[in-house]
Motif scaffolding. Structure first.
Motif, PDB file in Angstrom:
ATOM      1  N   VAL A   1       3.084  42.057  18.139  1.00  0.00           N
ATOM      2  CA  VAL A   1       4.452  42.085  18.523  1.00  0.00           C
ATOM      3  C   VAL A   1       4.626  42.845  19.974  1.00  0.00           C
ATOM      4  O   VAL A   1       5.452  42.248  20.817  1.00  0.00           O
ATOM      5  CB  VAL A   1       5.437  42.322  17.496  1.00  0.00           C
ATOM      6  N   LEU A   2       4.089  43.957  19.871  1.00  0.00           N
ATOM      7  CA  LEU A   2       4.344  44.810  21.163  1.00  0.00           C
ATOM      8  C   LEU A   2       3.660  44.000  22.318  1.00  0.00           C
ATOM      9  O   LEU A   2       4.259  44.054  23.349  1.00  0.00           O
ATOM     10  CB  LEU A   2       3.732  46.031  20.763  1.00  0.00           C
ATOM     11  N   ALA A   3       2.437  43.440  21.968  1.00  0.00           N
ATOM     12  CA  ALA A   3       1.789  43.007  23.341  1.00  0.00           C
ATOM     13  C   ALA A   3       2.569  41.650  23.817  1.00  0.00           C
ATOM     14  O   ALA A   3       2.826  41.341  25.126  1.00  0.00           O
ATOM     15  CB  ALA A   3       0.284  42.480  22.806  1.00  0.00           C
ATOM     16  N   ALA A   4       3.008  40.883  22.753  1.00  0.00           N
ATOM     17  CA  ALA A   4       3.556  39.758  23.144  1.00  0.00           C
ATOM     18  C   ALA A   4       4.876  39.700  23.909  1.00  0.00           C
ATOM     19  O   ALA A   4       5.243  39.266  24.735  1.00  0.00           O
ATOM     20  CB  ALA A   4       3.806  38.816  22.192  1.00  0.00           C
ATOM     21  N   ALA A   5       5.761  40.931  23.374  1.00  0.00           N
ATOM     22  CA  ALA A   5       7.077  41.172  23.931  1.00  0.00           C
ATOM     23  C   ALA A   5       7.128  42.033  25.056  1.00  0.00           C
ATOM     24  O   ALA A   5       8.267  41.871  25.863  1.00  0.00           O
ATOM     25  CB  ALA A   5       7.921  41.934  22.852  1.00  0.00           C
ATOM     26  N   LEU A   6       6.169  43.013  25.321  1.00  0.00           N
ATOM     27  CA  LEU A   6       6.291  44.134  26.380  1.00  0.00           C
ATOM     28  C   LEU A   6       5.129  43.492  27.516  1.00  0.00           C
ATOM     29  O   LEU A   6       5.526  44.303  28.359  1.00  0.00           O
ATOM     30  CB  LEU A   6       6.006  45.427  25.709  1.00  0.00           C
ATOM     31  N   MET A   7       4.096  42.965  27.206  1.00  0.00           N
ATOM     32  CA  MET A   7       3.086  43.048  28.312  1.00  0.00           C
ATOM     33  C   MET A   7       3.483  42.063  29.494  1.00  0.00           C
ATOM     34  O   MET A   7       3.922  40.785  28.837  1.00  0.00           O
ATOM     35  CB  MET A   7       1.974  42.327  27.747  1.00  0.00           C
ATOM     36  N   PRO A   8       3.649  42.272  30.716  1.00  0.00           N
ATOM     37  CA  PRO A   8       4.250  41.426  31.512  1.00  0.00           C
ATOM     38  C   PRO A   8       3.087  40.420  32.100  1.00  0.00           C
ATOM     39  O   PRO A   8       2.191  40.670  31.964  1.00  0.00           O
ATOM     40  CB  PRO A   8       4.499  42.434  32.738  1.00  0.00           C
ATOM     41  N   GLN A   9       3.869  39.322  32.605  1.00  0.00           N
ATOM     42  CA  GLN A   9       3.116  38.222  33.100  1.00  0.00           C
ATOM     43  C   GLN A   9       2.560  38.916  34.691  1.00  0.00           C
ATOM     44  O   GLN A   9       3.566  39.187  35.470  1.00  0.00           O
ATOM     45  CB  GLN A   9       3.768  36.862  33.162  1.00  0.00           C
TER      46      GLN A   9
ATOM     47  N   PRO B   1      -4.508  36.773  25.482  1.00  0.00           N
ATOM     48  CA  PRO B   1      -5.649  37.249  24.471  1.00  0.00           C
ATOM     49  C   PRO B   1      -5.303  38.432  23.863  1.00  0.00           C
ATOM     50  O   PRO B   1      -5.882  38.471  22.644  1.00  0.00           O
ATOM     51  CB  PRO B   1      -6.830  37.682  25.577  1.00  0.00           C
ATOM     52  N   MET B   2      -4.574  39.467  24.144  1.00  0.00           N
ATOM     53  CA  MET B   2      -4.316  40.645  23.289  1.00  0.00           C
ATOM     54  C   MET B   2      -3.680  40.208  22.147  1.00  0.00           C
ATOM     55  O   MET B   2      -3.899  40.750  20.920  1.00  0.00           O
ATOM     56  CB  MET B   2      -3.561  41.783  24.125  1.00  0.00           C
ATOM     57  N   THR B   3      -2.621  39.426  22.311  1.00  0.00           N
ATOM     58  CA  THR B   3      -1.837  38.914  21.220  1.00  0.00           C
ATOM     59  C   THR B   3      -2.460  38.246  20.219  1.00  0.00           C
ATOM     60  O   THR B   3      -2.504  38.366  18.946  1.00  0.00           O
ATOM     61  CB  THR B   3      -0.521  37.978  21.814  1.00  0.00           C
ATOM     62  N   ILE B   4      -3.259  37.104  20.836  1.00  0.00           N
ATOM     63  CA  ILE B   4      -3.827  36.077  19.989  1.00  0.00           C
ATOM     64  C   ILE B   4      -5.272  37.059  19.188  1.00  0.00           C
ATOM     65  O   ILE B   4      -5.466  36.895  18.084  1.00  0.00           O
ATOM     66  CB  ILE B   4      -4.676  35.124  20.639  1.00  0.00           C
ATOM     67  N   GLY B   5      -5.798  38.065  19.688  1.00  0.00           N
ATOM     68  CA  GLY B   5      -6.790  38.718  19.403  1.00  0.00           C
ATOM     69  C   GLY B   5      -6.240  39.590  18.019  1.00  0.00           C
ATOM     70  O   GLY B   5      -7.071  39.585  17.152  1.00  0.00           O
ATOM     71  N   LEU B   6      -5.006  39.989  18.162  1.00  0.00           N
ATOM     72  CA  LEU B   6      -4.524  41.027  17.171  1.00  0.00           C
ATOM     73  C   LEU B   6      -4.117  40.237  15.937  1.00  0.00           C
ATOM     74  O   LEU B   6      -4.231  40.522  15.007  1.00  0.00           O
ATOM     75  CB  LEU B   6      -3.541  41.904  17.607  1.00  0.00           C
ATOM     76  N   LEU B   7      -3.689  38.877  16.261  1.00  0.00           N
ATOM     77  CA  LEU B   7      -3.265  38.060  15.029  1.00  0.00           C
ATOM     78  C   LEU B   7      -4.576  37.607  14.303  1.00  0.00           C
ATOM     79  O   LEU B   7      -4.628  37.558  13.024  1.00  0.00           O
ATOM     80  CB  LEU B   7      -2.468  36.826  15.612  1.00  0.00           C
TER      81      LEU B   7
END
Length: 486
Positions: A455-463, A337-343
């Motif tokens: 980009v930061l959220a998608a690349a660095l936020m762990p599952q 959701p963080m990545t989608i929200g920012l896009l």
């Protein structure tokens, strides 16, 4: 019940559920307190042209009306969290509410720009006592099973208050003049203090340090002040001194036995990533909200009420969706959701950048506002939930203060730097052509910042791993562990 909790300290099992009357009162007080601070941060944007004409101010003066508030809020919010952890979050929260009421009355009585900026600084100091306590009180007082929903309500309703600020501000400006946007805070802040005294349980960190980090406080306040002044006034030497003092602040935090920002908090990958994402996103958010309302009035010819009403979809979307987005993120994790929200926010900003002279609301404004609101609604609650998931409960005040400080610092620096960078700081408020050109350039900078956050959220936020049906991350060692290691 609140008296028992305040006196003895409730275990998680003793904390009220969100649906109980006690839980609803706690959330109501904390949401209203945070909302007053958010409301005042945005309502000024809609009143800015009228403040300028009423006090003879230019864009630089208006930057200071906004930045004086944000500077005090950003530089002292860490101190506010530390004071709450040490002396009691409810007590500090109430003091901030009373101070905010008094400072708002001063703003409403200001006779020149200098007096208004000074009053706004005092407002920011009071806001720094309110903001970290509002989230920390929820984390410390509400049953853990309901914290995702409660945080979602806090972010959603707080976002609504920030978004409704332009609407209410536009109406107030047209009805009673720009001073009314400050005076309306007085009864609201008093109501927060009264509800908190009667209904909110006290909580504090039993491991809070015995004294505050005075050197760190001086370094960050002076550093941010110098950097902000340098960015607005285009004084390179001030910018360099400000950066150097902020570097001193970091060194002090590493070496201090009682730091404002315990380095051990950043042992959590989630906490570190969330704050890395927060900086570019809130820089973009602050600049978009500041410039959009000016563009609608100066270039598109909207009245204050029409300009404020133009942002109403943001209010509606955040009100409807933030709670369930927070619950979803608590169960499944925040990266998606963080990545989608920012896009979505970036896409909305692309559309908003096209607003020009006599822009039609239905075709030029509404689509961008809807996309932007949807993006922020999807982003904010998961971000906030991740902050608390990454740290021990007793470190809630510190964690909230750090994340809020980074968000406010980002907004402060963006509003100070971007208008100057695109050449509109010295433009008169009556020059629609110059302002419109600078606005478009500024919006594309903001689009890049939203993209950076995605980009930061998608690349660095762990599952996250899943325990008991909800997402969970390894937590940081926390401030108390850091202190024990010294």
């Amino acid at each position: 019940m609140s008296d028992v909790i305040a006196a003895t300290g409730a275990t998680p099992a003793e904390r009220p559920r969100l649906r109980s009357s006690a839980g609803r009162r706690i959330v109501a007080a904390t949401v209203l307190g945070s909302a007053v601070v958010s409301f005042d941060a945005t309502v000024v944007n809609i009143a800015a042209p009228h403040i300028g004409s009423g006090l003879g101010a230019d864009v630089v003066d208006l930057q200071w009306v906004v930045s004086g508030y944000t500077l005090a809020l950003a530089s002292l919010i860490l101190v506010g969290g530390a004071l709450g952890d040490r002396f009691g979050r409810r007590a500090v929260f109430i003091c901030g509410s009373v101070g905010f009421a008094l400072a708002s009355a001063w703003c409403g009585a200001a006779s020149d720009v200098g007096m208004l900026v000074a009053a706004r600084v005092v407002q920011g100091v009071a806001g720094a006592l309110i903001t970290p306590g509002s989230l920390a009180l929820i984390s410390a007082s509400i049953d853990p099973r309901d914290q995702g929903a409660a945080i979602g309500m806090w972010s959603g309703l707080g976002g609504v208050a920030g978004a409704i600020g332009p609407i209410a501000g536009g109406w107030l400006v047209e009805l009673a003049g720009w001073r009314s946007v400050f005076l309306i805070n007085v009864p609201l802040a008093v109501a927060v203090a009264v509800i908190s005294v009667r209904c909110v349980p006290e909580s504090r960190d039993p491991h809070a340090p015995p004294r505050l980090d005075a050197l760190g406080t001086a370094a960050i306040v002076t550093g941010l002040g110098m950097l902000t002044y340098g960015l607005i006034a285009a004084r390179v030497w001030m910018e360099l001194v400000g950066v150097a003092l902020l570097a001193v602040f970091v060194l002090v935090q590493i070496r201090s036995r009682h730091p404002l920002v315990p380095p051990a908090l950043f042992s959590s990958r989630v906490f570190t990533t969330v704050n890395l994402v927060t900086f570019p996103v809130y820089a973009a958010l602050g600049c978009v909200l500041f410039l959009l309302l000016l563009q609608l009035q100066i270039v598109a010819g909207y009245s204050p009420l029409a300009a404020g009403t133009a942002t109403m979809p943001i209010t509606a979307i955040m009100l409807v969706s933030s709670t369930w987005v927070g619950q979803w993120a608590q169960r499944h994790g925040a990266r998606v959701p963080m990545t989608i929200g920012l896009l979505l926010a970036a896409a909305g900003s692309v559309l908003l950048a096209q607003i020009d002279t006599h822009a039609s609301y239905s075709t030029a404004v509404l689509p961008g506002v809807v996309l932007f609101g949807a993006g922020m609604a999807v982003f904010v609650a998961p971000l906030t939930e991740s902050v608390f998931a990454a740290v021990p409960t007793e470190e809630a005040g510190i964690a909230s203060g750090v994340n809020n400080a980074i968000a406010r610092i980002a907004q402060l620096l963006a509003i100070a730097a971007i208008p100057s960078l695109v050449g509109i700081s010295r433009a008169p408020l009556t020059d629609a052509i110059a302002f419109g050109a600078g606005y478009r350039a500024a919006m594309w900078i903001c689009i890049g910042l939203f993209g950076t956050g995605a980009v930061l959220a998608a690349a660095l936020m762990p599952q996250p791993r899943h325990i008991g049906g909800k997402a969970s991350w390894p937590r940081s060692r926390g401030a108390s562990a850091f202190r024990l290691s010294q």
